[in-house]
Design a protein around this motif. Structure first.
Motif, PDB file in Angstrom:
ATOM      1  N   GLU A  92     -30.308  31.363 -14.586  1.00  0.00           N
ATOM      2  CA  GLU A  92     -29.696  32.441 -15.360  1.00  0.00           C
ATOM      3  C   GLU A  92     -29.029  31.929 -16.640  1.00  0.00           C
ATOM      4  N   HIS A  93     -28.604  30.656 -16.638  1.00  0.00           N
ATOM      5  CA  HIS A  93     -27.780  30.149 -17.737  1.00  0.00           C
ATOM      6  C   HIS A  93     -28.420  29.080 -18.622  1.00  0.00           C
ATOM      7  N   PHE A  94     -29.513  28.466 -18.183  1.00  0.00           N
ATOM      8  CA  PHE A  94     -30.057  27.333 -18.931  1.00  0.00           C
ATOM      9  C   PHE A  94     -31.563  27.417 -19.075  1.00  0.00           C
ATOM     10  N   GLU A 117     -28.507  17.902 -22.984  1.00  0.00           N
ATOM     11  CA  GLU A 117     -27.715  19.069 -22.606  1.00  0.00           C
ATOM     12  C   GLU A 117     -27.367  18.985 -21.127  1.00  0.00           C
ATOM     13  N   GLU A 118     -26.102  18.704 -20.855  1.00  0.00           N
ATOM     14  CA  GLU A 118     -25.627  18.667 -19.475  1.00  0.00           C
ATOM     15  C   GLU A 118     -25.377  20.102 -19.022  1.00  0.00           C
ATOM     16  N   TRP A 119     -25.837  20.449 -17.832  1.00  0.00           N
ATOM     17  CA  TRP A 119     -25.623  21.791 -17.311  1.00  0.00           C
ATOM     18  C   TRP A 119     -24.154  21.920 -16.913  1.00  0.00           C
ATOM     19  N   GLU A 120     -23.402  22.671 -17.705  1.00  0.00           N
ATOM     20  CA  GLU A 120     -21.976  22.868 -17.439  1.00  0.00           C
ATOM     21  C   GLU A 120     -21.796  23.737 -16.203  1.00  0.00           C
ATOM     22  N   LYS A 121     -20.810  23.376 -15.397  1.00  0.00           N
ATOM     23  CA  LYS A 121     -20.589  24.089 -14.149  1.00  0.00           C
ATOM     24  C   LYS A 121     -19.146  24.549 -14.039  1.00  0.00           C
ATOM     25  N   ALA A 122     -18.962  25.786 -13.617  1.00  0.00           N
ATOM     26  CA  ALA A 122     -17.638  26.293 -13.256  1.00  0.00           C
ATOM     27  C   ALA A 122     -17.306  25.709 -11.880  1.00  0.00           C
ATOM     28  N   PRO A 123     -16.050  25.823 -11.444  1.00  0.00           N
ATOM     29  CA  PRO A 123     -15.685  25.276 -10.123  1.00  0.00           C
ATOM     30  C   PRO A 123     -16.579  25.768  -8.979  1.00  0.00           C
ATOM     31  N   ALA A 124     -16.999  27.007  -9.006  1.00  0.00           N
ATOM     32  CA  ALA A 124     -17.860  27.526  -7.929  1.00  0.00           C
ATOM     33  C   ALA A 124     -19.195  26.782  -7.887  1.00  0.00           C
ATOM     34  N   GLU A 125     -19.757  26.474  -9.047  1.00  0.00           N
ATOM     35  CA  GLU A 125     -21.029  25.751  -9.095  1.00  0.00           C
ATOM     36  C   GLU A 125     -20.829  24.280  -8.751  1.00  0.00           C
ATOM     37  N   GLU A 126     -19.687  23.712  -9.131  1.00  0.00           N
ATOM     38  CA  GLU A 126     -19.367  22.328  -8.731  1.00  0.00           C
ATOM     39  C   GLU A 126     -19.340  22.241  -7.204  1.00  0.00           C
ATOM     40  N   GLU A 127     -18.772  23.255  -6.571  1.00  0.00           N
ATOM     41  CA  GLU A 127     -18.711  23.266  -5.105  1.00  0.00           C
ATOM     42  C   GLU A 127     -20.105  23.403  -4.489  1.00  0.00           C
ATOM     43  N   LEU A 128     -20.973  24.210  -5.116  1.00  0.00           N
ATOM     44  CA  LEU A 128     -22.353  24.312  -4.627  1.00  0.00           C
ATOM     45  C   LEU A 128     -23.034  22.952  -4.665  1.00  0.00           C
TER      46      LEU A 128
END
Length: 103
Positions: free
Chosen positions: A68-70, A81-92
């Motif tokens: 959805e984002h990249f 381009e590093e795929w930036e992650k919010a905390p929820a995605e870091e946890e995934l």
């Protein structure tokens, strides 16, 4: 034309130019682009840690986020381009690493 990353089925460890490392859930196209980025000096190194990871519900959730984002980077890239992650995605990602005994 830029394409979405698609199905994610491997775990990589990417070393940034400053020497810090991070894990990414990718696929062979992503890994190939990372190898190219390393050859061009945008990152230091990429290593595949595990191939053909199970397509778990956690992987599917992260895969949906990424798609959805990249977009996959083109061969003509001029940076990594590093795929930036919010905390929820870091946890995934952390959960995927645990599920696959990596990290």
């Amino acid at each position: 034309m830029a394409q979405r990353p698609g199905m994610l089925d491997l775990i990589e460890q990417i070393t940034r130019l400053d020497g810090t490392k991070y894990f990414e859930i990718g696929n062979m196209v992503h890994n190939g682009r990372a190898e190219l980025a390393a050859e061009r000096g945008y990152i230091k190194e990429v290593r595949i840690l595990k191939l053909n990871i199970p397509h778990s519900q956690t992987v599917i959730k992260y895969e949906n986020y990424v798609n959805e984002h990249f977009y996959s980077q083109e061969e003509t890239m001029d940076h990594w381009e590093e795929w930036e992650k919010a905390p929820a995605e870091e946890e995934l990602v952390a959960t995927i690493l645990r599920e696959n005994h990596v990290g």
